[in-house]
Scaffold this active site. Structure first.
Site, PDB file in Angstrom:
ATOM      1  N   ARG A  34       0.815  -1.215   0.000  1.00 43.36           N
ATOM      2  CA  ARG A  34       0.000   0.000   0.000  1.00 43.36           C
ATOM      3  C   ARG A  34       0.848   1.264   0.000  1.00 43.36           C
ATOM      4  NH1 ARG A  34      -1.877   3.148   4.087  1.00 43.36           N
ATOM      5  NH2 ARG A  34      -1.053   1.674   5.622  1.00 43.36           N
ATOM      6  N   ASP A  59      -4.179  -0.960  -2.710  1.00 39.75           N
ATOM      7  CA  ASP A  59      -4.917  -1.166  -1.469  1.00 39.75           C
ATOM      8  C   ASP A  59      -5.506  -2.575  -1.517  1.00 39.75           C
ATOM      9  OD1 ASP A  59      -6.540  -1.195   0.725  1.00 39.75           O
ATOM     10  OD2 ASP A  59      -7.834   0.454   0.092  1.00 39.75           O
ATOM     11  N   TYR A 148      -8.700 -15.132  24.391  1.00 47.91           N
ATOM     12  CA  TYR A 148      -8.176 -13.772  24.480  1.00 47.91           C
ATOM     13  C   TYR A 148      -7.331 -13.367  23.268  1.00 47.91           C
ATOM     14  CZ  TYR A 148      -9.603 -14.592  29.276  1.00 47.91           C
ATOM     15  OH  TYR A 148     -10.333 -14.923  30.386  1.00 47.91           O
TER      16      TYR A 148
END
Length: 236
Positions: A34, A59, A148
């Protein structure tokens, strides 16, 4: 005409190491990223090392732009033989109980839709030639969910599911699909630098990107496995 690898999500870490490893085997290199300034610097660095390389700023969260991008790479090099797809989203790990739909949806194009678009853009060429390879980099949470440590894991797992099916459908025609799931942080990467301040992340090992690039070459050359997990996951 020598073969071409297109590295999507190329950076100074794994992307650069993959470029060097395949270039050592005679490949020319297309680099896609990018940020044009960093991309140009990487291209200049590789060219100084004797690698035939060119950069393409894009992108990768916009899958609708992939056909034109692949067309530009093919126009420059004449062909694409191998794709390595490994952009890393800049999101922190998130507990599954706190993962919100909008946060997950933002990375669906980058991690799931764009890989599909790339394969659709190169598949006809590979089928005509009877050869080609799509290599995809994921993380350990694509293979084993971890409390988590959710976030992008569900999307990487979905892409991994698709890639296994892809290889099963195309292997007999000479087209290989393989995924390298990295159960570590990569030396010099932005993710490794960000994780340095996280006590939980500090427990993960750090690997040399050149080592991972060597594994990718082995997977491509041998085509004897769909997936490699490195440095491996401890038994439950």
């Amino acid at each position: 005409m020598s073969k071409v690898i297109a590295v999507f999500g190329a950076g100074q870490g794994l992307g650069a190491s993959i470029a060097r490893r395949f270039a050592a085997e005679g490949f020319r290199v297309a680099l896609v990223a990018r940020r044009k300034d960093r991309l140009d610097a990487l291209v200049d660095q590789l060219r100084a090392e004797g690698v035939e390389a060119a950069g393409f700023s894009a992108d990768l969260s916009a899958p609708e732009e992939i056909p034109a991008l692949v067309g530009a790479v093919r126009e420059r090099f004449g062909r694409i033989d191998v794709v390595e797809y490994g952009p890393i989203p800049g999101r922190p790990f998130t507990p599954a109980a706190r993962l919100e739909p909008d946060a997950l949806a933002q990375d669906v194009p980058l991690l799931l839709l764009t890989p599909l678009a790339i394969v659709q853009a190169v598949l006809a060429e590979w089928q005509e030639r009877g050869d080609g390879a799509f290599l995809m980099t994921t993380g350990a949470t694509a293979v084993r969910p971890m409390p988590y440590w959710s976030g992008v894991g569900p999307l990487m797992a979905a892409a991994r599911n698709w890639l296994y099916s892809l290889n099963g459908e195309l292997a007999a025609s000479g087209i290989y699909a393989g995924t390298l799931s990295v159960a570590a942080f990569i030396t010099g990467s932005e993710a490794a630098q960000a994780a340095a301040a996280d006590p939980a992340a500090a427990a993960l090992p750090v690997v040399d990107p050149a080592e991972l690039a060597g594994l990718y070459w082995d997977m491509y050359a041998r085509r004897d496995r769909v997936e490699d997990v490195h440095p491996g996951l401890a038994a439950d």
